[in-house]
Structure formats: structure tokens, C-alpha cells
Design a protein around this motif. Structure first.
Motif, PDB file in Angstrom:
ATOM      1  N   GLU A   1       0.827  -1.215   0.000  1.00 47.75           N
ATOM      2  CA  GLU A   1       0.000   0.000   0.000  1.00 47.75           C
ATOM      3  C   GLU A   1       0.856   1.256   0.000  1.00 47.75           C
ATOM      4  N   ASN A   2       2.123   1.131   0.410  1.00 45.70           N
ATOM      5  CA  ASN A   2       3.021   2.279   0.480  1.00 45.70           C
ATOM      6  C   ASN A   2       3.848   2.455  -0.789  1.00 45.70           C
ATOM      7  N   LYS A   3       3.524   1.686  -1.808  1.00 47.06           N
ATOM      8  CA  LYS A   3       4.268   1.739  -3.072  1.00 47.06           C
ATOM      9  C   LYS A   3       3.304   2.019  -4.217  1.00 47.06           C
ATOM     10  N   GLN A   4       3.877   2.492  -5.303  1.00 45.63           N
ATOM     11  CA  GLN A   4       3.120   2.668  -6.540  1.00 45.63           C
ATOM     12  C   GLN A   4       4.038   2.312  -7.693  1.00 45.63           C
ATOM     13  N   ARG A   5       3.483   1.791  -8.756  1.00 50.22           N
ATOM     14  CA  ARG A   5       4.265   1.428  -9.938  1.00 50.22           C
ATOM     15  C   ARG A   5       4.494   2.691 -10.751  1.00 50.22           C
ATOM     16  N   LEU A   6       5.735   2.950 -11.129  1.00 48.53           N
ATOM     17  CA  LEU A   6       6.072   4.069 -12.004  1.00 48.53           C
ATOM     18  C   LEU A   6       6.657   3.509 -13.280  1.00 48.53           C
ATOM     19  N   GLU A   7       6.063   3.899 -14.396  1.00 44.83           N
ATOM     20  CA  GLU A   7       6.595   3.522 -15.704  1.00 44.83           C
ATOM     21  C   GLU A   7       6.844   4.801 -16.488  1.00 44.83           C
TER      22      GLU A   7
ATOM     23  N   VAL B   1       1.548   5.017 -11.973  1.00 42.41           N
ATOM     24  CA  VAL B   1       1.865   6.285 -12.623  1.00 42.41           C
ATOM     25  C   VAL B   1       2.562   5.954 -13.937  1.00 42.41           C
ATOM     26  N   THR B   2       1.980   6.421 -15.026  1.00 45.51           N
ATOM     27  CA  THR B   2       2.572   6.207 -16.338  1.00 45.51           C
ATOM     28  C   THR B   2       2.973   7.562 -16.902  1.00 45.51           C
ATOM     29  N   VAL B   3       4.233   7.673 -17.276  1.00 44.28           N
ATOM     30  CA  VAL B   3       4.750   8.889 -17.901  1.00 44.28           C
ATOM     31  C   VAL B   3       5.064   8.554 -19.348  1.00 44.28           C
ATOM     32  N   LEU B   4       4.393   9.244 -20.255  1.00 46.47           N
ATOM     33  CA  LEU B   4       4.686   9.127 -21.679  1.00 46.47           C
ATOM     34  C   LEU B   4       5.454  10.385 -22.041  1.00 46.47           C
ATOM     35  N   ALA B   5       6.760  10.261 -22.140  1.00 47.89           N
ATOM     36  CA  ALA B   5       7.633  11.419 -22.328  1.00 47.89           C
ATOM     37  C   ALA B   5       8.195  11.476 -23.742  1.00 47.89           C
ATOM     38  N   THR B   6       8.375  12.684 -24.227  1.00 49.93           N
ATOM     39  CA  THR B   6       9.022  12.886 -25.516  1.00 49.93           C
ATOM     40  C   THR B   6      10.440  12.323 -25.458  1.00 49.93           C
ATOM     41  N   ALA B   7      11.122  12.587 -24.338  1.00 47.30           N
ATOM     42  CA  ALA B   7      12.451  12.039 -24.072  1.00 47.30           C
ATOM     43  C   ALA B   7      12.613  11.968 -22.559  1.00 47.30           C
ATOM     44  N   ALA B   8      13.398  11.032 -22.079  1.00 46.66           N
ATOM     45  CA  ALA B   8      13.665  10.897 -20.650  1.00 46.66           C
ATOM     46  C   ALA B   8      15.012  10.221 -20.454  1.00 46.66           C
ATOM     47  N   GLU B   9      15.741  10.677 -19.431  1.00 46.27           N
ATOM     48  CA  GLU B   9      17.048  10.096 -19.118  1.00 46.27           C
ATOM     49  C   GLU B   9      17.271  10.158 -17.620  1.00 46.27           C
ATOM     50  N   ARG B  10      17.765   9.072 -17.058  1.00 45.42           N
ATOM     51  CA  ARG B  10      18.203   9.130 -15.672  1.00 45.42           C
ATOM     52  C   ARG B  10      19.425  10.034 -15.628  1.00 45.42           C
ATOM     53  N   THR B  11      19.580  10.782 -14.555  1.00 49.34           N
ATOM     54  CA  THR B  11      20.647  11.792 -14.509  1.00 49.34           C
ATOM     55  C   THR B  11      22.035  11.201 -14.729  1.00 49.34           C
ATOM     56  N   GLU B  12      22.265   9.982 -14.251  1.00 49.37           N
ATOM     57  CA  GLU B  12      23.597   9.382 -14.431  1.00 49.37           C
ATOM     58  C   GLU B  12      23.864   8.981 -15.875  1.00 49.37           C
ATOM     59  N   GLU B  13      22.828   8.972 -16.711  1.00 47.19           N
ATOM     60  CA  GLU B  13      22.992   8.611 -18.117  1.00 47.19           C
ATOM     61  C   GLU B  13      23.134   9.825 -19.040  1.00 47.19           C
ATOM     62  N   ILE B  14      23.004  11.022 -18.486  1.00 46.36           N
ATOM     63  CA  ILE B  14      23.068  12.230 -19.307  1.00 46.36           C
ATOM     64  C   ILE B  14      24.497  12.471 -19.775  1.00 46.36           C
ATOM     65  N   ASP B  15      24.661  12.679 -21.062  1.00 43.76           N
ATOM     66  CA  ASP B  15      25.949  13.018 -21.659  1.00 43.76           C
ATOM     67  C   ASP B  15      26.084  14.538 -21.581  1.00 43.76           C
TER      68      ASP B  15
END
Length: 135
Positions: free
Chosen positions: A3-9, A77-91
Motif C-alpha cells: 500500500e506504500n508503493k506505486q508502480r512508475l513507468e 503512474v505512467t509517464v509518456l515522455a518525448t524524451a527521458a534520461e536518468r541523470t547518471e545517463e546524461i551526456d
């Protein structure tokens, strides 16, 4: 799922960037930042270019999103993003180059310049750099 979690995609046209259970997230909504806890009311909103902050099992991390939509329903929670990157993957070098190109285009003021597009490119580059530096 607890109950304390939610799925994020987080999904982009290139594929799934993230799909896990999380405790909390803050997203850059069109009308300001949105905090989403488990069991949040159903919601659909557009997203601005910005940084999504996520908490998962006591750890915090960030994801750059370049606009899109966020949908909340039944603790998913579903995020349909134009672009997305985890911060550690940003060039960062690539983001700096994109920033310079956008600034140069704007400064040149060419009559065939699509100013709105150039300004959005500049905003994306600046936000990516900021996201990477705030690790």
C-alpha cells in the motif's frame, strides 16, 4: 504491491526508461510541480521540460523529462515522455554542445529561424545540464 508503493513507468518513443515500484515522485506538471503518493486520485496532465524527483526505498534519484503526459490510476503512474534520461545517463558534453548550438542560432537571428523551436532546444539542454549537475 504494498500500500506504500506505486508502480512508475516512464516510456519514450525509443522504449521503456523505468518500470519499478516507488514510494513518491514529484513531476514537472504544466501548472507546476506535482507530488504523487500511492493511492493518489486519478489524474492526467501534461508535463513540462523538467526534472522528475523519485524516492524509492529511502533512496532519491532524478530523471530528466522533455515534456509529455502523466497518468495516475490505481497506484500506477505512467509517464509518456518525448524524451527521458536518468541523470547518471546524461551526456553532459552533448548537452553543452546542444546548448551552444541553440544559443548560436538564437543570437544569429536568421530570418528563417524558428525561434520557439530554438528556445525549446535551449531549455532542454539547460535542464539536462542542471539535472546532471544535481546528482
Amino acid at each position: 504491491m504494498s500500500e506504500n508503493k506505486q508502480r512508475l513507468e516512464i516510456v519514450t518513443p525509443q522504449g521503456k526508461v523505468f518500470s519499478e515500484e516507488v514510494d513518491f515522485l514529484v513531476a514537472p506538471g504544466a501548472e507546476g510541480e506535482l507530488g504523487i503518493l500511492p493511492n493518489h486520485a486519478a489524474l492526467i496532465t501534461s508535463l513540462n521540460i523538467g526534472i522528475m524527483r523519485i524516492e524509492q526505498d529511502g533512496k532519491k534519484f532524478k530523471v530528466f523529462v522533455s515534456g509529455g503526459f502523466l497518468n495516475v490510476r490505481n497506484s500506477k503512474v505512467t509517464v509518456l515522455a518525448t524524451a527521458a534520461e536518468r541523470t547518471e545517463e546524461i551526456d553532459v558534453a552533448r548537452a553543452e554542445a546542444a546548448k551552444q548550438r541553440a544559443e548560436d542560432r538564437i543570437a544569429a537571428g536568421s530570418p528563417d529561424l524558428d525561434l520557439a523551436r530554438a528556445e525549446l532546444a535551449l531549455q532542454r539542454a539547460i535542464t539536462r545540464i542542471k539535472a546532471a549537475s544535481e546528482k
